[in-house]
Design a protein around this motif. Structure first.
Motif, PDB file in Angstrom:
ATOM      1  N   ASN A  30       0.860  -1.226   0.279  1.00 35.71           N
ATOM      2  CA  ASN A  30      -0.145  -0.033  -0.003  1.00 35.71           C
ATOM      3  C   ASN A  30       0.938   1.038   0.221  1.00 35.71           C
ATOM      4  OD1 ASN A  30      -2.214  -1.734   0.274  1.00 35.71           O
ATOM      5  ND2 ASN A  30      -2.220  -1.692   2.317  1.00 35.71           N
ATOM      6  N   CYS A  31       1.752   1.148  -0.732  1.00 31.52           N
ATOM      7  CA  CYS A  31       2.611   2.557  -0.742  1.00 31.52           C
ATOM      8  C   CYS A  31       2.359   3.032  -2.202  1.00 31.52           C
ATOM      9  CB  CYS A  31       4.114   2.413  -0.869  1.00 31.52           C
ATOM     10  SG  CYS A  31       4.622   1.571   0.978  1.00 31.52           S
ATOM     11  N   ARG A  32       2.758   4.405  -2.264  1.00 29.86           N
ATOM     12  CA  ARG A  32       2.199   5.183  -3.308  1.00 29.86           C
ATOM     13  C   ARG A  32       3.422   5.955  -3.688  1.00 29.86           C
ATOM     14  NH1 ARG A  32       0.521  10.149  -4.739  1.00 29.86           N
ATOM     15  NH2 ARG A  32      -1.097  10.419  -5.964  1.00 29.86           N
ATOM     16  N   SER A  33       3.957   6.059  -5.128  1.00 29.30           N
ATOM     17  CA  SER A  33       5.051   6.805  -5.647  1.00 29.30           C
ATOM     18  C   SER A  33       4.525   7.616  -6.897  1.00 29.30           C
ATOM     19  CB  SER A  33       6.160   6.081  -6.054  1.00 29.30           C
ATOM     20  OG  SER A  33       6.042   5.085  -6.906  1.00 29.30           O
ATOM     21  N   ARG A  34       5.101   8.804  -7.220  1.00 31.72           N
ATOM     22  CA  ARG A  34       4.670   9.620  -8.240  1.00 31.72           C
ATOM     23  C   ARG A  34       6.227  10.242  -8.823  1.00 31.72           C
ATOM     24  NH1 ARG A  34       1.010   7.199  -8.409  1.00 31.72           N
ATOM     25  NH2 ARG A  34      -1.089   7.840  -8.455  1.00 31.72           N
ATOM     26  N   ILE A  39       8.210  -3.214  -8.615  1.00 32.96           N
ATOM     27  CA  ILE A  39       6.991  -3.480  -7.328  1.00 32.96           C
ATOM     28  C   ILE A  39       7.152  -4.927  -7.047  1.00 32.96           C
ATOM     29  CG2 ILE A  39       4.456  -3.670  -7.168  1.00 32.96           C
ATOM     30  CD1 ILE A  39       4.045  -1.813  -9.418  1.00 32.96           C
ATOM     31  N   ARG A  40       7.695  -5.309  -5.885  1.00 30.60           N
ATOM     32  CA  ARG A  40       8.162  -6.706  -5.573  1.00 30.60           C
ATOM     33  C   ARG A  40       6.882  -7.368  -4.982  1.00 30.60           C
ATOM     34  NH1 ARG A  40      13.645  -6.804  -5.366  1.00 30.60           N
ATOM     35  NH2 ARG A  40      14.552  -4.709  -5.279  1.00 30.60           N
ATOM     36  N   ALA A  41       7.131  -8.603  -5.035  1.00 23.71           N
ATOM     37  CA  ALA A  41       5.975  -9.416  -5.036  1.00 23.71           C
ATOM     38  C   ALA A  41       5.060  -9.259  -3.521  1.00 23.71           C
ATOM     39  CB  ALA A  41       6.358 -11.003  -4.739  1.00 23.71           C
ATOM     40  N   GLY A  83      -1.161  -3.652  -3.646  1.00 26.49           N
ATOM     41  CA  GLY A  83      -1.686  -2.370  -3.305  1.00 26.49           C
ATOM     42  C   GLY A  83      -0.863  -1.108  -3.748  1.00 26.49           C
ATOM     43  N   THR A  84      -0.020  -1.391  -4.323  1.00 29.05           N
ATOM     44  CA  THR A  84       0.991  -0.456  -4.880  1.00 29.05           C
ATOM     45  C   THR A  84       0.322   0.370  -5.815  1.00 29.05           C
ATOM     46  OG1 THR A  84       3.239  -1.653  -4.429  1.00 29.05           O
ATOM     47  CG2 THR A  84       3.281   0.128  -5.998  1.00 29.05           C
ATOM     48  N   ASP A  85       0.800   1.982  -5.841  1.00 27.51           N
ATOM     49  CA  ASP A  85       0.103   2.633  -6.730  1.00 27.51           C
ATOM     50  C   ASP A  85       1.358   3.703  -7.355  1.00 27.51           C
ATOM     51  OD1 ASP A  85      -1.220   4.637  -8.168  1.00 27.51           O
ATOM     52  OD2 ASP A  85      -2.291   5.389  -6.694  1.00 27.51           O
ATOM     53  N   THR A  86       1.591   3.487  -8.536  1.00 25.30           N
ATOM     54  CA  THR A  86       2.954   4.256  -8.975  1.00 25.30           C
ATOM     55  C   THR A  86       2.592   4.790 -10.586  1.00 25.30           C
ATOM     56  OG1 THR A  86       5.257   4.142  -9.515  1.00 25.30           O
ATOM     57  CG2 THR A  86       3.688   2.011  -9.815  1.00 25.30           C
ATOM     58  N   TYR A  87       3.314   5.982 -10.392  1.00 29.10           N
ATOM     59  CA  TYR A  87       3.114   6.543 -11.908  1.00 29.10           C
ATOM     60  C   TYR A  87       4.350   7.374 -12.160  1.00 29.10           C
ATOM     61  CZ  TYR A  87       1.403   7.972 -16.300  1.00 29.10           C
ATOM     62  OH  TYR A  87       1.132   8.381 -17.765  1.00 29.10           O
ATOM     63  N   GLU A  88       5.139   7.167 -13.184  1.00 29.97           N
ATOM     64  CA  GLU A  88       6.323   8.021 -13.544  1.00 29.97           C
ATOM     65  C   GLU A  88       6.059   8.541 -14.942  1.00 29.97           C
ATOM     66  OE1 GLU A  88       9.979   5.983 -13.700  1.00 29.97           O
ATOM     67  OE2 GLU A  88       8.992   4.317 -14.670  1.00 29.97           O
ATOM     68  N   TYR A  89       6.675   9.728 -15.014  1.00 28.73           N
ATOM     69  CA  TYR A  89       6.209  10.771 -16.175  1.00 28.73           C
ATOM     70  C   TYR A  89       7.689  11.533 -16.496  1.00 28.73           C
ATOM     71  CZ  TYR A  89       4.112  14.856 -18.493  1.00 28.73           C
ATOM     72  OH  TYR A  89       3.763  15.994 -19.245  1.00 28.73           O
ATOM     73  N   ASN A  90       8.005  11.450 -17.804  1.00 22.07           N
ATOM     74  CA  ASN A  90       9.042  12.393 -18.247  1.00 22.07           C
ATOM     75  C   ASN A  90       8.915  13.081 -19.391  1.00 22.07           C
ATOM     76  OD1 ASN A  90      12.013  11.991 -19.699  1.00 22.07           O
ATOM     77  ND2 ASN A  90      11.852  13.699 -18.144  1.00 22.07           N
ATOM     78  N   ARG A  91       8.897  14.212 -19.291  1.00 19.91           N
ATOM     79  CA  ARG A  91       8.718  15.084 -20.835  1.00 19.91           C
ATOM     80  C   ARG A  91       9.726  15.994 -21.074  1.00 19.91           C
ATOM     81  NH1 ARG A  91       6.903  17.246 -24.712  1.00 19.91           N
ATOM     82  NH2 ARG A  91       5.237  18.790 -24.927  1.00 19.91           N
ATOM     83  N   ASN A  92      10.211  16.059 -22.197  1.00 19.71           N
ATOM     84  CA  ASN A  92      11.363  16.984 -22.557  1.00 19.71           C
ATOM     85  C   ASN A  92      10.940  17.898 -23.735  1.00 19.71           C
ATOM     86  OD1 ASN A  92      13.791  15.722 -20.914  1.00 19.71           O
ATOM     87  ND2 ASN A  92      13.003  13.905 -21.882  1.00 19.71           N
ATOM     88  N   VAL A 145      -2.668  -1.312  -7.407  1.00 21.23           N
ATOM     89  CA  VAL A 145      -3.663  -0.413  -7.734  1.00 21.23           C
ATOM     90  C   VAL A 145      -3.184   0.392  -9.073  1.00 21.23           C
ATOM     91  CG1 VAL A 145      -4.604   1.852  -6.487  1.00 21.23           C
ATOM     92  CG2 VAL A 145      -4.084  -0.041  -5.233  1.00 21.23           C
ATOM     93  N   GLY A 146      -2.432   0.832  -9.294  1.00 22.25           N
ATOM     94  CA  GLY A 146      -1.962   1.324 -10.602  1.00 22.25           C
ATOM     95  C   GLY A 146      -0.325   1.376 -10.681  1.00 22.25           C
ATOM     96  N   ALA A 147      -0.116   1.197 -11.975  1.00 23.20           N
ATOM     97  CA  ALA A 147       1.344   1.392 -12.564  1.00 23.20           C
ATOM     98  C   ALA A 147       1.535   1.743 -13.874  1.00 23.20           C
ATOM     99  CB  ALA A 147       1.907  -0.113 -11.964  1.00 23.20           C
ATOM    100  N   GLY A 148       2.145   2.745 -13.956  1.00 26.51           N
ATOM    101  CA  GLY A 148       2.087   3.130 -15.531  1.00 26.51           C
ATOM    102  C   GLY A 148       3.547   4.279 -15.565  1.00 26.51           C
ATOM    103  N   HIS A 149       3.587   4.280 -16.873  1.00 28.88           N
ATOM    104  CA  HIS A 149       4.799   5.488 -17.064  1.00 28.88           C
ATOM    105  C   HIS A 149       4.541   6.170 -18.342  1.00 28.88           C
ATOM    106  CE1 HIS A 149       6.899   2.776 -19.815  1.00 28.88           C
ATOM    107  NE2 HIS A 149       6.726   1.749 -18.881  1.00 28.88           N
TER     108      HIS A 149
END
Lengths: 379, 256
Positions: free
Chosen positions: A252-256, A278-280, A284-293, A316-320
């Motif tokens: 249940n951790c979150r990262s952006r 995201i380890r086994a 409940g992890t929620d992560t999204y990463e974004y890079n724009r140049n 919960v969510g995982a994307g980039h």
């Protein structure tokens, strides 16, 4: 239009890439440039920081202006309080860990809310010799603080920053790489985020010849939140590299991760690596990463590489998202069709591009400085 | 008194295959301030191309002809210089500009067009009054330009700019499309306020006659196959309402 350059997928899983850890530089080979973690970095411009040759000393002054509620100590290398949260992940980092003279240790006691930002100024006065540094910021449970790392001047500098965010604590770090144009700076900022703790980290990298900054996060309990932001502006000849690593190993951790950069001039080079695992056990992890140049001229180079490795089915969510491109013609046309000259229209759009990110920085006093620094890049 | 003069205008675009395609095939039109001209035509007839070519969009290449405003060569001017010379294009699909607030955008545009920055207090007063005229919620001043605006909000925002930038000639490209009747009336009121002021001309580009019930044109031009095929007064619009464009399309021998 949206020319994505050099978005090369790596072959090894993210979890494997970050396996090797040691305090001893000898445990890491001298990089050749073929290694995954070094392949984008101009080794020849590192002034020997990555080699095993002894280096002459330089001059870097570290000063701390603390909030009244926090304690600051200078602790000699070898003390057991250093290196508890972070074990070096590459040769330069290990070399810094075994070479620095004195660490700056900031402690915020349990439940204490710091009334103003604590500013650690790192000022270089000599780019010829090498200097190694170490900073620890520890927030005890339920504490709250804002810490600014302000890097200026000329230096050849490698350091490690350990950020320990206790259970339920809130830490905001703003790291300004506002170096003179001859500086080489390699740095690891590692956060250990406690149960239900909240951590934000903003890297603002505008100066320096070569800057390689690796912010990483590991969770020490469930419910932690990490938000990693970055803003960079690479000019002619500048190499600005940000290597993010978020290691989800708790529930249940979150990262952006949100990094935005602009490039202009011959051989301006930006590298953005976004590694997330995201380890086994991290359900409940929620992560999204974004890079724009934003590519403002010809002759620049962007390498933007998001890597997401998911070892559990219950997220919960995982994307980039990663995109590199030029200024949008239809934005410029719209503004110019209202009488706004090209240069002014361009400035408006670029200011808008960075504006939201700057507005989120937890130290309002810095907004004007960063905005005008970006403006100066555009002038 | 201003005059926009379009003579034998030919405009091409480059299609995705790299081939040049002629869209406008000799447009002649003279309009003066105090007048309202409506250009009506079927989809694909080149109406919007005319609007964008006058505004200077880089996608459209003028291959022949001239456009002048009070004798000045508009085609030789940059996009921003055309706006400062007194031309305004209300766009059918206004761009969303992330991170740029409406109020910052308006102030920058006003500064550019008037040649000096307006006093902040006066600017805010002027902007708020114009927003109230168009039933625009004051919170829009702090929102990013067109970002997340509905179709109707975007069109009202275009008319807001028309009001504040005070051009000589306004070209309104399908400003009525996508508006419900209430929004249409608000927008039409804005256009009518503009043309009621001396020195203003309006070129209204539309597919439908609906807006012409609220904004009465002095001249109607039927636009088919990249040129004007018939001219008349307001009664021509009525005629089109009942008979449609089919007859003109057939006569012109051009695809609708």
């Amino acid at each position: 239009m949206a020319a994505l350059q050099g978005a090369v997928e790596t072959t090894a899983p993210v979890s494997r890439l970050h396996e090797q850890r040691s305090y001893d530089p000898a445990d890491f080979g001298v990089p050749t440039g073929r290694e995954e973690e070094w392949r984008f970095t101009p080794l020849r411009r590192l002034r020997g920081l990555h080699t095993d040759a002894p280096l002459p000393g330089g001059k870097v002054t570290v000063e701390c202006d603390p909030a009244p509620e926090v304690t600051v100590e200078n602790i000699e290398r070898g003390n057991r309080r250093l290196g508890t949260a972070y074990v070096p992940a590459d040769r330069v980092s290990a070399r810094a860990f075994t070479s620095f003279a004195e660490a700056t240790v900031v402690t915020v006691p349990r439940g204490v809310v710091a009334s103003r930002p604590t500013v650690i100024s790192v000022r270089g006065d000599d780019p010829a010799g090498a200097v190694f540094g170490h900073v620890v910021v520890e927030l005890e449970p339920l504490a709250q603080a804002v810490v600014v790392l302000d890097h200026t001047g000329s230096a050849t500098y490698a350091d490690n920053v350990e950020l320990i965010v206790g259970d339920g604590a809130t830490l905001a770090v703003v790291s300004l790489q506002d170096w003179a144009s001859d500086t080489v700076h390699l740095s690891h900022h590692h956060a250990q985020v406690g149960r239900d703790a909240r951590f934000t980290h903003t890297a603002v990298t505008l100066g320096g010849s070569v800057v390689r900054l690796a912010p990483s996060v590991r969770y020490a309990g469930p419910g932690g939140e990490a938000e990693l932001r970055g803003l960079y502006f690479a000019d002619a000849g500048q190499h600005l590299e940000h290597r993010l690593f978020v290691d989800h190993g708790e529930r249940n951790c979150r990262s952006r991760v949100t990094y935005k950069g602009a490039l202009q001039g011959a051989d301006a080079h930006a590298v953005w690596i976004g590694d997330v695992v995201i380890r086994a056990e991290a359900t409940g992890t929620d992560t999204y990463e974004y890079n724009r140049n934003l590519v403002l001229t010809d002759g620049t180079r962007v390498d933007s590489v998001p890597n997401l490795e998911i070892l559990t089915g219950e997220v919960v969510g995982a994307g980039h998202a990663s995109a590199s491109g030029r200024l949008e013609d239809h934005h410029l046309f719209y503004l110019m069709a209202r009488g706004i000259p090209y240069d002014e229209a361009r400035r408006l759009v670029i200011r808008g591009f960075f504006g939201q990110l700057i507005a989120q920085i937890e130290v309002p006093e810095l907004h004007a400085r960063i905005t005008s620094a970006v403006e100066a890049e555009l002038a | 008194m201003s005059t926009l003069e379009i003579r034998d205008l030919h405009v091409s675009v480059t299609d995705p295959a790299g081939e040049s395609q002629e869209i406008l095939r000799g447009v002649d039109l003279v309009m003066r301030s105090g007048q309202t001209h409506a250009i009506m035509g079927p989809n694909g007839s080149g109406k919007s191309t005319l609007a964008y070519a006058i505004a200077g969009h880089p996608k459209y290449q003028v291959t022949k002809g001239s456009v002048t405003l009070d004798g000045e060569d508009v085609l030789a001017m940059s996009v921003d210089a055309r706006a400062r010379a007194g031309l305004f294009l209300a766009m059918q699909y206004p761009a969303e500009v992330p991170g740029v607030s409406v109020s910052n955008f308006l102030r920058t545009a006003i500064t550019a067009v008037r040649g000096e920055p307006p006093k902040l207090r006066l600017f805010l007063k002027e902007m708020r009054a114009a927003m109230a005229d168009l039933s625009i919620d004051p919170v829009f001043a702090e929102r990013n330009v067109n970002e997340g605006f509905s179709g109707g909000e975007k069109k009202r925002h275009e008319i807001l700019q028309l009001q504040l930038l005070n051009p000589k000639i306004a070209i309104l490209d399908e400003t009525d499309s996508g508006l419900d009747i209430d929004a249409l009336k608000v927008v039409a009121d804005g256009i009518n306020r503009f043309r009621a002021t001396e020195g203003h001309g309006v070129l209204l580009i539309t597919h439908y006659t609906r807006i012409l019930r609220y904004v009465k044109p002095d001249f109607v031009h039927v636009f088919v196959g990249g040129r004007i095929v018939k001219q008349g007064g307001a009664e021509l619009a009525e005629e089109l309402e009942t008979s449609g464009y089919e007859e003109f399309v057939k006569k012109a021998g051009a695809p609708a």
